[in-house]
Design an enzyme around this catalytic site. Structure first.
Site, PDB file in Angstrom:
ATOM      1  N   CYS A 137      28.746  71.793  45.163  1.00  0.00           N
ATOM      2  CA  CYS A 137      28.613  71.445  43.750  1.00  0.00           C
ATOM      3  C   CYS A 137      27.455  70.483  43.569  1.00  0.00           C
ATOM      4  CB  CYS A 137      29.895  70.793  43.247  1.00  0.00           C
ATOM      5  SG  CYS A 137      31.271  71.914  43.088  1.00  0.00           S
ATOM      6  N   GLU A 141      26.774  67.859  46.302  1.00  0.00           N
ATOM      7  CA  GLU A 141      26.867  66.980  47.446  1.00  0.00           C
ATOM      8  C   GLU A 141      25.543  66.817  48.178  1.00  0.00           C
ATOM      9  OE1 GLU A 141      28.736  69.281  46.207  1.00  0.00           O
ATOM     10  OE2 GLU A 141      30.632  69.501  47.246  1.00  0.00           O
TER      11      GLU A 141
END
Lengths: 786, 300
Positions: free
Chosen positions: A430, A432
């Site tokens: 997502c 990171e």
């Protein structure tokens, strides 16, 4: 898209995900034969070799890039050594209304007769659940946190540029050199290292064998094909598969096929979170692209066709089937390969190039669910690239998302990485952040911040189950000041973080001991040099993350309590708690007051935002810098995937006026509908969080198409994003769709099957989302400022 | 410190001048245009807006109203003419069914709010716009705000119809980077009939600003049946073309979003029967201005 890629794309879209028992069957037979004969790494490597040797090889009609994890597109294998699905699990997967996987009678039978009888009690999931403490289980069941590794392996890693200059034969030479350098007389771990290196060597052979089998099949198909051009293509496929991954790629075709074999190998070996990821694809491919054009062996159209074939491969691979809490926290087919565009080079110069634009054209044209894509936007990234990205964003598929490349570097420097490694890093999954090719950055689970407040308000008791889960930190009536209440909250937070980390440490060691990943370890520095597995701390950097969820909800709740109970003293905290436990029945005026008359995060309101930063700081202090078992540290991230819906379903009414069971706020976005001052205020509030202390913070914004009309609209959006990143924001993503469209899609899904929306760090088909999540997306503020 | 009556400060305004702007809406207007999409801007007193759909019928407003203005039973309606605009009911209302339009803010308070989006204004080449109502109706306050913005290096714009003594216009000009100048009708009698004010002063001030070389952009509301006839459009375009150095015009098509606000003020929407101009009609009008050498934009 040309005729070929149009057809391949449609085929990929039409295929329905199904469970293939093949991997489970091969693996089970291998383990029955070999249990107890080898060290864990060698056992894993030999099992992987067996899979590469035996699994069905698939080359689809018209394909140029080849290889499937299952026997055919969207046929998804299972990993019974990690989680052995029960027959009931299979029924649920087959029939659940969202993100289902077809299960054949033959698959059910294989499970009933061979797979379940062997793995029940042996799977890692069974062993982990048996080993975890009762406190852990209680908190897990109450929805205080989730656990990423209970049915999927630690993964979540990204490749750098290392494969584009070296073949696996070269890696084997590195492995041999490391083995030769072992000093059994002085290094007490020399034997462990030698077994690990042997396993890596076997894994390289397995991947080369896997490619050779594709070459053989292509040659066989060529002999049988009556169409001369296709025959030529198949013979070329065979030649490519004989070259890579054994030796370094020489052209764009070989480079893409090489990466794809590595991708398949990683996701066949284990079912790591977030599959695998080529990272800075534009930077890696540029030399091949330029050389091909210069030599006249490649055209832009030819490159585009190859890349489109490559993209379709990702779309053919839904996430491994998830069940239980894991399905709730990450309810999607997406497996989160997230291609990075732009960014910085190692020397700090601009990494954008002509391939960046080519990739954007493809993303715009194909709008596939997978792979995801993102722009790494540095202050020096050309405006032209940002505008190109935003013109794709405007189409409303939710991607690419946008990251602040300068912040991504700063986050990594804070974690102690070298400047060059940080710049070569980027984002995956997502939102990171990680050092590509050099880091195991492992997400370990979501953490439910509003639930901890609920427990605090109830003296450590969970009102849902009536059980005492946390310490007795004081009744609502006993907190004379807001600071008293906040101190109790800190105490509860520390308590549950401790339980979570204790569980994590156990799970990390179980994976390190029982479930090495020798192939992945070949690809990640410095596993070979250290003779240590990726899952055991072999990577150069090892950060473990706990992801905070509901910062908006907890901040607004605390803000309301501070305002009404402690500042205006309009009602005692105990009375407020009574209304919460009644889910506001008979208390609608109070609920309205909480909703409308208290300061809310997301409005650039100093009082509310100060509470947000205070909660965030407390969360960081409880986690950041604590050692994990791999020589690395725990860090925080702020993202939810779909977990804010799951967590919300287990939380009672909250003091921000939220009703029991409804979703929490997602990422670092304000509570849905609480932001009333427009996007600049949201950005200013969010930027007050010291996001450099995170490994990623997700901000979701919803705009109506009118806002982005024309080049003026694109310019405004570009300026908004640049401003937010100047303020230190890490990430922002945009949903560009009208609420009316969403309501229509919910009511008539059959007419809106292709509607892709940004969920939380990824895009998904709107119609595949749960109803609660659909409602929540509709409710997110529309910033219709025009 | 000087203060004035402000009914809204809108951040992320993107149609009130270049870039990302913060628009400060000053309350009170000498005109009474029936198409006004911010009818709460017209009165120079604080007013209560009542959103019936948000009302939960709890009756808190009735308990605090010094005039017990609202009906005794059921959902209290929009305040009547006796309302003092004291805001007691707004403070008491838990569901934000009642909103106060018109807060007395000091220059410092306004500056604090417009300064908040500074980074967005800088990044986008935006700034601050003073709109209304008619901002000149609060001339001393307007001037003080403009001076304060100039002292901080902000780009400033005024959205005005030009209803002001010449010396006021002359006074603000040095502190104003852009005038967004409303132009509705050239015909003097019809202008007075429909807006309630004559247009001679407005046109003269416009010509004065054009001659003095200030940056100007015209804004023409397109109101069917009022000023969209070919003759009216031609008169507007010809007048505009006679001004020195003015070459930009924004067309603001009539829309009905103001109707909801009229209802919230307890007033009837005077143009309820008017149909918004079609895209073709707007394109025609834009073309007329372009024929006179204008760069014309149609705003949403």
């Amino acid at each position: 898209m040309n005729e070929r890629t149009t057809r391949l794309r449609q085929k990929s879209l039409d295929a329905r995900p199904a469970i293939s028992p093949e991997r489970a069957e091969i693996l089970t037979a291998f383990y029955r034969e070999n249990e107890g004969k080898h060290s864990a790494p060698v056992m894993r490597a030999l099992a992987f070799h067996r899979l590469c040797e035996r699994k069905t090889i698939h080359i689809g009609a018209g394909e140029l890039i080849v290889g499937e994890r299952g026997p055919a597109p969207k046929e998804v294998p299972t990993y019974p050594e990690l989680t052995c699905h029960s027959l009931e699990d299979l029924d649920i997967l087959d029939t659940r209304p969202k993100t289902s996987y077809a299960v054949s009678a033959a698959c059910r039978m294989a499970y009933a007769e061979r797979i379940i009888p062997y793995w029940r009690g042996r799977s890692l999931r069974d062993r982990i659940f048996a080993a975890l403490s009762p406190e852990w289980h209680d908190a897990y069941a109450a929805g205080v946190f989730t656990e990423f590794m209970e049915q999927r392996a630690p993964g979540h890693t990204v490749l750098d540029d290392k494969i584009y200059g070296k073949g696996l034969l070269d890696f084997k030479a590195d492995i041999a050199a490391a083995a030769a350098a072992l000093d059994f007389a002085r290094d007490p771990r020399a034997y462990d290292r030698s077994e690990q290196l042997r396993a890596m060597d076997i894994a390289c052979d397995a991947a080369i064998l896997f490619a050779a089998r594709h070459a053989a099949l292509a040659e066989q198909l060529a002999r049988a094909d009556s169409d001369p051009p296709r025959r030529e293509e198949l013979l070329h496929i065979a030649a490519v598969c004989r070259r890579v991954p054994a030796r370094a790629p020489r052209d764009l075709y070989e480079a893409l096929q090489y990466y794809w074999f590595c991708h398949l190998a990683v996701i066949t070996e284990l079912n790591g979170w977030d599959s695998f990821n080529p990272g800075h694809l534009d930077q890696h491919l540029l030399p091949f692209y330029q050389r091909g054009l210069a030599a006249g062996t490649l055209t832009r159209e030819g490159a585009r066709e190859l890349l489109e074939c490559f993209f379709i491969k990702f779309n053919n691979h839904p996430a491994p089937p998830k069940v239980g809490v894991t399905a709730a926290e990450s309810g999607t087919y997406t497996d989160f390969a997230n291609i990075n565009i732009g960014g910085l080079l190692r020397d700090g110069s601009d990494g954008a190039n002509e391939v960046s634009h080519l990739l954007l054209d493809i993303i715009d044209d194909m709008h596939l669910l997978q792979p995801s894509s993102n722009l790494q936007l540095a202050s020096r990234t050309p405006e032209e690239l940002l505008r190109h990205v935003l013109r794709v964003v405007r189409k409303g598929y939710g991607f690419p998302s946008l990251f602040n490349a300068d912040a991504v570097v700063a986050e990594q420097l804070r974690q102690g990485k070298s400047l060059e490694d940080a710049r070569a890093g980027g984002c995956s999954g997502c939102v990171e952040t990680g050092a590509f090719g050099k880091e195991a950055f492992i997400l370990t689970g979501y953490f439910n911040l509003p639930k901890v407040l609920e427990l605090t308000l109830n003296d450590g008791l969970d009102p849902r189950s009536g059980r005492q889960l946390g310490p007795r930190s004081g009744t609502a009536a006993s907190h004379a000041t807001f600071d008293d209440l906040f101190a109790a909250l800190r105490r509860q937070l520390q308590h549950f973080v401790d339980i979570k980390i204790a569980g994590n440490q156990l799970i990390e060691r179980v994976y390190a001991t029982h479930m090495p990943a020798p192939f992945l370890s070949v690809l990640i520095d410095d596993c070979v040099a250290r003779g240590t597995d990726y899952n055991a701390g072999g990577a150069r950097y090892n950060n473990s993350f706990i992801q905070g969820v509901g910062i908006g909800t907890i901040s607004d709740s605390l803000s309301a309590i501070r305002e009404l109970v402690y500042e205006r003293t309009e009602l005692p905290l105990a009375d407020l708690c009574t209304a919460l436990s009644a889910d506001f029945a008979q208390h609608e005026p109070l609920r309205q007051r909480l909703l409308n008359k208290t300061p809310k995060y997301g409005n650039d309101d100093a009082a509310a935002d100060r509470i947000m930063t205070r909660v965030f700081a407390a969360f960081c202090e409880a986690i950041d810098g604590r050692p994990n078992t791999k020589g690395g540290h725990y860090r925080v991230e702020m993202l939810p995937t779909t977990c804010h819906v799951y967590f919300g379903s287990l939380c009672g009414a909250s003091a921000d006026g939220r009703r029991a069971g409804t979703p929490l706020s997602e990422g670092i976005s304000p509570v849905q509908g609480a932001d009333r001052k427009g996007p600049t205020a949201v950005f200013l509030s969010a930027a007050k969080m010291d996001q450099i202390r995170t490994g990623g913070a997700l901000l979701n914004m919803k705009f109506t198409p009118a806002l982005l009309a024309g080049e003026e609209g694109i310019a405004r959006l570009a300026q908004l994003v640049r401003s937010y990143f100047r303020l230190g924001g890490h990430h922002v993503q945009f949903n560009v769709v009208g609420a009316d469209t969403l309501r229509a899609a919910k009511a008539r899904p059959q007419e809106h099957r292709d509607l892709i929306v940004r969920v939380a760090g990824y895009s998904d088909f709107f119609c595949d989302l749960s109803e609660a999540l659909q409602d929540e997306i509709i409710a997110r503020t529309e910033h219709a400022a025009f | 410190m000087l203060s004035g009556l402000v009914f809204n400060i809108q951040r992320f305004s993107v149609q009130d001048g270049p870039g990302i702007r913060t628009t400060v809406f000053l309350k009170g207007c000498p005109a009474a245009c029936p198409w006004c999409h911010n009818p709460e801007s017209q009165s120079s007193r604080p007013e209560i807006l009542f959103a019936e759909e948000r009302c939960i019928g709890c009756g808190q407003c009735l308990l605090v109203c010094p005039l017990t203005e609202a009906p005794a039973k059921g959902k209290p309606g929009a305040p009547g003419t006796r309302c003092l605009g004291c805001g007691a009911c707004v403070a008491a209302c838990p569901s934000e069914a009642r909103r106060l339009a018109g807060a007395s803010l000091s220059v410092a308070e306004v500056m604090r709010e417009v300064r908040a989006d500074r980074i967005f204004q800088e990044e986008s080449g935006g700034g601050v716009t003073f709109s209304g109502g008619e901002p000149f109706a609060q001339f001393p306050f307007l001037l003080a705000l403009l001076e304060a913005c100039r002292a901080e290096g902000m780009h400033t714009a005024i959205d005005t119809c030009g209803h002001a003594p010449r010396e006021h216009v002359r006074a603000v000009a040095p502190f104003t980077d852009l005038f967004l100048y409303d132009l509705k009708l050239i015909d003097a009698r019809r202008h007075r009939d429909v807006t309630g004010i004559p247009n001679a002063q407005l046109l003269a001030n416009l010509r004065f600003l054009a001659q003095s070389g200030g940056a100007l952009r015209l804004r023409v509301p397109v109101i069917p049946g009022v000023n969209d006839a070919a003759a009216d459009v031609d008169a507007l375009a010809r007048f505009a073309a006679s001004l020195d150095g003015v070459r930009g015009v924004d067309l603001l098509p009539f829309h009905r979003t103001g109707a909801r606000k009229f209802a919230r003020l307890g007033r009837a929407f005077p143009l309820a029967d008017i149909v918004p101009p079609s895209a073709e009609r707007l394109a025609d009008i834009a073309a007329r201005f372009r024929e006179h050498g204008f760069e014309a934009a149609i705003l949403g």
